[in-house]
Write a protein that holds these residues in place. Sequence first.
Motif, PDB file in Angstrom:
ATOM      1  N   LEU A  34     -14.763   2.283  -1.065  1.00  0.00           N
ATOM      2  CA  LEU A  34     -14.642   3.192   0.072  1.00  0.00           C
ATOM      3  C   LEU A  34     -15.198   2.481   1.287  1.00  0.00           C
ATOM      4  CD1 LEU A  34     -14.118   6.035   1.345  1.00  0.00           C
ATOM      5  CD2 LEU A  34     -16.507   6.556   0.766  1.00  0.00           C
ATOM      6  N   SER A  35     -14.417   2.466   2.352  1.00  0.00           N
ATOM      7  CA  SER A  35     -14.897   1.932   3.623  1.00  0.00           C
ATOM      8  C   SER A  35     -14.528   2.920   4.724  1.00  0.00           C
ATOM      9  CB  SER A  35     -14.319   0.546   3.900  1.00  0.00           C
ATOM     10  OG  SER A  35     -12.913   0.582   3.834  1.00  0.00           O
ATOM     11  N   VAL A  36     -15.264   2.832   5.807  1.00  0.00           N
ATOM     12  CA  VAL A  36     -15.038   3.682   6.975  1.00  0.00           C
ATOM     13  C   VAL A  36     -14.890   2.757   8.168  1.00  0.00           C
ATOM     14  CG1 VAL A  36     -16.053   5.430   8.491  1.00  0.00           C
ATOM     15  CG2 VAL A  36     -16.326   5.615   6.020  1.00  0.00           C
ATOM     16  N   ASN A  37     -13.811   2.940   8.934  1.00  0.00           N
ATOM     17  CA  ASN A  37     -13.688   2.110  10.129  1.00  0.00           C
ATOM     18  C   ASN A  37     -13.973   2.929  11.374  1.00  0.00           C
ATOM     19  OD1 ASN A  37     -11.275   3.365  11.080  1.00  0.00           O
ATOM     20  ND2 ASN A  37      -9.987   1.863  10.085  1.00  0.00           N
ATOM     21  N   PHE A  38     -14.413   2.214  12.398  1.00  0.00           N
ATOM     22  CA  PHE A  38     -14.626   2.783  13.719  1.00  0.00           C
ATOM     23  C   PHE A  38     -13.792   1.944  14.670  1.00  0.00           C
ATOM     24  CE2 PHE A  38     -18.244   3.986  11.223  1.00  0.00           C
ATOM     25  CZ  PHE A  38     -18.348   5.338  11.499  1.00  0.00           C
ATOM     26  N   VAL A  40       0.847  -1.176   0.000  1.00  0.00           N
ATOM     27  CA  VAL A  40       0.000   0.000   0.000  1.00  0.00           C
ATOM     28  C   VAL A  40       0.886   1.231   0.000  1.00  0.00           C
ATOM     29  CG1 VAL A  40      -1.663   1.295   1.334  1.00  0.00           C
ATOM     30  CG2 VAL A  40      -1.860  -1.159   1.219  1.00  0.00           C
ATOM     31  N   GLU A  41       0.629   2.128  -0.936  1.00  0.00           N
ATOM     32  CA  GLU A  41       1.366   3.392  -0.987  1.00  0.00           C
ATOM     33  C   GLU A  41       0.365   4.520  -0.769  1.00  0.00           C
ATOM     34  OE1 GLU A  41       4.093   3.895  -4.256  1.00  0.00           O
ATOM     35  OE2 GLU A  41       4.091   1.745  -4.616  1.00  0.00           O
ATOM     36  N   PRO A  42       0.594   5.387   0.250  1.00  0.00           N
ATOM     37  CA  PRO A  42      -0.341   6.496   0.461  1.00  0.00           C
ATOM     38  C   PRO A  42      -0.357   7.419  -0.744  1.00  0.00           C
ATOM     39  CG  PRO A  42       1.605   6.719   1.851  1.00  0.00           C
ATOM     40  CD  PRO A  42       1.720   5.399   1.146  1.00  0.00           C
ATOM     41  N   VAL A  43      -1.426   8.197  -0.862  1.00  0.00           N
ATOM     42  CA  VAL A  43      -1.586   9.053  -2.041  1.00  0.00           C
ATOM     43  C   VAL A  43      -0.458  10.065  -2.149  1.00  0.00           C
ATOM     44  CG1 VAL A  43      -4.076   8.851  -2.236  1.00  0.00           C
ATOM     45  CG2 VAL A  43      -3.109  10.624  -0.799  1.00  0.00           C
ATOM     46  N   PRO A  44      -0.104  10.437  -3.389  1.00  0.00           N
ATOM     47  CA  PRO A  44       0.931  11.462  -3.567  1.00  0.00           C
ATOM     48  C   PRO A  44       0.425  12.800  -3.046  1.00  0.00           C
ATOM     49  CG  PRO A  44      -0.113  10.928  -5.668  1.00  0.00           C
ATOM     50  CD  PRO A  44      -0.661   9.957  -4.655  1.00  0.00           C
ATOM     51  N   PRO A  45       1.340  13.708  -2.710  1.00  0.00           N
ATOM     52  CA  PRO A  45       0.939  15.014  -2.174  1.00  0.00           C
ATOM     53  C   PRO A  45      -0.036  15.773  -3.064  1.00  0.00           C
ATOM     54  CG  PRO A  45       3.305  14.709  -1.957  1.00  0.00           C
ATOM     55  CD  PRO A  45       2.782  13.543  -2.766  1.00  0.00           C
ATOM     56  N   ALA A  46      -0.005  15.522  -4.385  1.00  0.00           N
ATOM     57  CA  ALA A  46      -0.905  16.229  -5.295  1.00  0.00           C
ATOM     58  C   ALA A  46      -2.364  15.842  -5.078  1.00  0.00           C
ATOM     59  CB  ALA A  46      -0.511  15.950  -6.743  1.00  0.00           C
ATOM     60  N   CYS A  47      -2.620  14.693  -4.445  1.00  0.00           N
ATOM     61  CA  CYS A  47      -3.992  14.236  -4.183  1.00  0.00           C
ATOM     62  C   CYS A  47      -4.422  14.698  -2.800  1.00  0.00           C
ATOM     63  CB  CYS A  47      -4.079  12.713  -4.270  1.00  0.00           C
ATOM     64  SG  CYS A  47      -4.031  12.074  -5.940  1.00  0.00           S
ATOM     65  N   ARG A  48      -5.050  15.857  -2.761  1.00  0.00           N
ATOM     66  CA  ARG A  48      -5.479  16.402  -1.471  1.00  0.00           C
ATOM     67  C   ARG A  48      -6.934  16.064  -1.159  1.00  0.00           C
ATOM     68  NH1 ARG A  48      -1.682  20.411  -3.032  1.00  0.00           N
ATOM     69  NH2 ARG A  48      -0.137  20.667  -1.381  1.00  0.00           N
ATOM     70  N   THR A  49      -7.711  15.687  -2.174  1.00  0.00           N
ATOM     71  CA  THR A  49      -9.130  15.392  -1.970  1.00  0.00           C
ATOM     72  C   THR A  49      -9.473  14.067  -2.648  1.00  0.00           C
ATOM     73  OG1 THR A  49      -9.870  16.451  -4.014  1.00  0.00           O
ATOM     74  CG2 THR A  49      -9.650  17.876  -2.057  1.00  0.00           C
ATOM     75  N   SER A  63     -12.162   7.227  13.828  1.00  0.00           N
ATOM     76  CA  SER A  63     -12.734   6.795  12.560  1.00  0.00           C
ATOM     77  C   SER A  63     -11.853   7.252  11.407  1.00  0.00           C
ATOM     78  CB  SER A  63     -14.147   7.367  12.398  1.00  0.00           C
ATOM     79  OG  SER A  63     -14.712   6.936  11.187  1.00  0.00           O
ATOM     80  N   PHE A  64     -11.597   6.319  10.491  1.00  0.00           N
ATOM     81  CA  PHE A  64     -10.773   6.605   9.319  1.00  0.00           C
ATOM     82  C   PHE A  64     -11.450   6.040   8.073  1.00  0.00           C
ATOM     83  CE2 PHE A  64      -7.859   6.356  12.897  1.00  0.00           C
ATOM     84  CZ  PHE A  64      -7.165   7.542  12.766  1.00  0.00           C
ATOM     85  N   ALA A  65     -11.229   6.715   6.953  1.00  0.00           N
ATOM     86  CA  ALA A  65     -11.752   6.267   5.661  1.00  0.00           C
ATOM     87  C   ALA A  65     -10.626   5.635   4.853  1.00  0.00           C
ATOM     88  CB  ALA A  65     -12.355   7.447   4.899  1.00  0.00           C
ATOM     89  N   HIS A  66     -11.005   4.681   4.016  1.00  0.00           N
ATOM     90  CA  HIS A  66     -10.059   3.976   3.153  1.00  0.00           C
ATOM     91  C   HIS A  66     -10.643   3.969   1.747  1.00  0.00           C
ATOM     92  CE1 HIS A  66      -7.964   2.050   6.645  1.00  0.00           C
ATOM     93  NE2 HIS A  66      -9.133   2.304   7.196  1.00  0.00           N
ATOM     94  N   LEU A  67      -9.942   4.573   0.797  1.00  0.00           N
ATOM     95  CA  LEU A  67     -10.369   4.584  -0.602  1.00  0.00           C
ATOM     96  C   LEU A  67      -9.248   3.948  -1.416  1.00  0.00           C
ATOM     97  CD1 LEU A  67     -12.461   5.494  -2.732  1.00  0.00           C
ATOM     98  CD2 LEU A  67     -11.246   7.678  -2.846  1.00  0.00           C
ATOM     99  N   HIS A  68      -9.564   2.811  -2.030  1.00  0.00           N
ATOM    100  CA  HIS A  68      -8.562   2.056  -2.791  1.00  0.00           C
ATOM    101  C   HIS A  68      -9.116   1.732  -4.170  1.00  0.00           C
ATOM    102  CE1 HIS A  68      -5.714   0.469   0.465  1.00  0.00           C
ATOM    103  NE2 HIS A  68      -6.538   1.273   1.099  1.00  0.00           N
ATOM    104  N   ASN A  69      -8.210   1.635  -5.119  1.00  0.00           N
ATOM    105  CA  ASN A  69      -8.614   1.227  -6.460  1.00  0.00           C
ATOM    106  C   ASN A  69      -8.682  -0.296  -6.537  1.00  0.00           C
ATOM    107  OD1 ASN A  69      -5.771   1.135  -6.206  1.00  0.00           O
ATOM    108  ND2 ASN A  69      -5.536   1.100  -8.417  1.00  0.00           N
ATOM    109  N   ALA A  70      -9.399  -0.785  -7.517  1.00  0.00           N
ATOM    110  CA  ALA A  70      -9.516  -2.231  -7.731  1.00  0.00           C
ATOM    111  C   ALA A  70      -8.134  -2.820  -7.996  1.00  0.00           C
ATOM    112  CB  ALA A  70     -10.437  -2.514  -8.912  1.00  0.00           C
ATOM    113  N   GLY A  71      -7.882  -3.987  -7.419  1.00  0.00           N
ATOM    114  CA  GLY A  71      -6.617  -4.669  -7.634  1.00  0.00           C
ATOM    115  C   GLY A  71      -5.556  -4.369  -6.595  1.00  0.00           C
ATOM    116  N   MET A 107      -5.768   5.992  -0.877  1.00  0.00           N
ATOM    117  CA  MET A 107      -6.069   6.883   0.252  1.00  0.00           C
ATOM    118  C   MET A 107      -6.387   5.961   1.430  1.00  0.00           C
ATOM    119  SD  MET A 107      -8.253  10.028  -1.398  1.00  0.00           S
ATOM    120  CE  MET A 107      -7.746  11.245  -0.188  1.00  0.00           C
ATOM    121  N   ASN A 108      -5.437   5.807   2.321  1.00  0.00           N
ATOM    122  CA  ASN A 108      -5.546   4.835   3.407  1.00  0.00           C
ATOM    123  C   ASN A 108      -5.504   5.543   4.760  1.00  0.00           C
ATOM    124  OD1 ASN A 108      -5.717   2.001   3.985  1.00  0.00           O
ATOM    125  ND2 ASN A 108      -3.657   2.134   4.827  1.00  0.00           N
TER     126      ASN A 108
END
Length: 194
Positions: A162-166, A1-10, A62-70, A28-29
């Motif tokens: 997209l998932s949200v953890n608690f 898993v690689e966190p999003v590059p700085p250019a991805c703010r949203t 609580s944190f959100a996780h947005l990942h692409n397929a694969g 986006m992890n």
Amino acid sequence: VEPVPPACRTVGDYLDLLQSEPRTPWVMNEVPTPTSLRARIQLPEHFAPPSGHPAPEHYLRSFAHLHNAGSATDLHFDSDGRQVFMLQVFGRKRYILFPPSAGPKLHPVANYGAALLARFPEEEKLAFLRFAGAWDCVLEPGETLLMPAFVWHHVEYLDLSLSVNFRLADHGGMARYLLRHLHWDVYSQNVTAA
């Protein structure tokens, strides 16, 4: 898993990146769950901190996780000592959970397993899961999965999801104390999980 590059703010920036690079390794992890999304999720009453909890404002995170397929999150256990409820908002994710007793079979280094399941062919992966006594499921939109504290887990993102953890705090922090003062291995993980 690689966190999003700085250019991805949203989230929009990340979705634009996926349009141009559908197989990007960036994700986006563990982004703090946006207030607007968090407000739409009604939690059960028992998610409230118990009376007398020393830091009620830190009891629930609580944190959100947005990942692409694969993409995948390799085998590990979370070291924060929290029970995790993972709510799937959209897309599907495959969760593979291992009992603490499976630790030696996962060839761990600290809190990561050396068995890189995302690289296994599916037939070999299923054989390994049987060998290690794993539980394998696909989380669909609207479903929630409970992951006990310190459980070994591996996650595969079947769709853009997209998932949200608690994350509920433990009651006293003894497990976190042990992990701060012991070498992380299968034995300390079993003690903290118990």
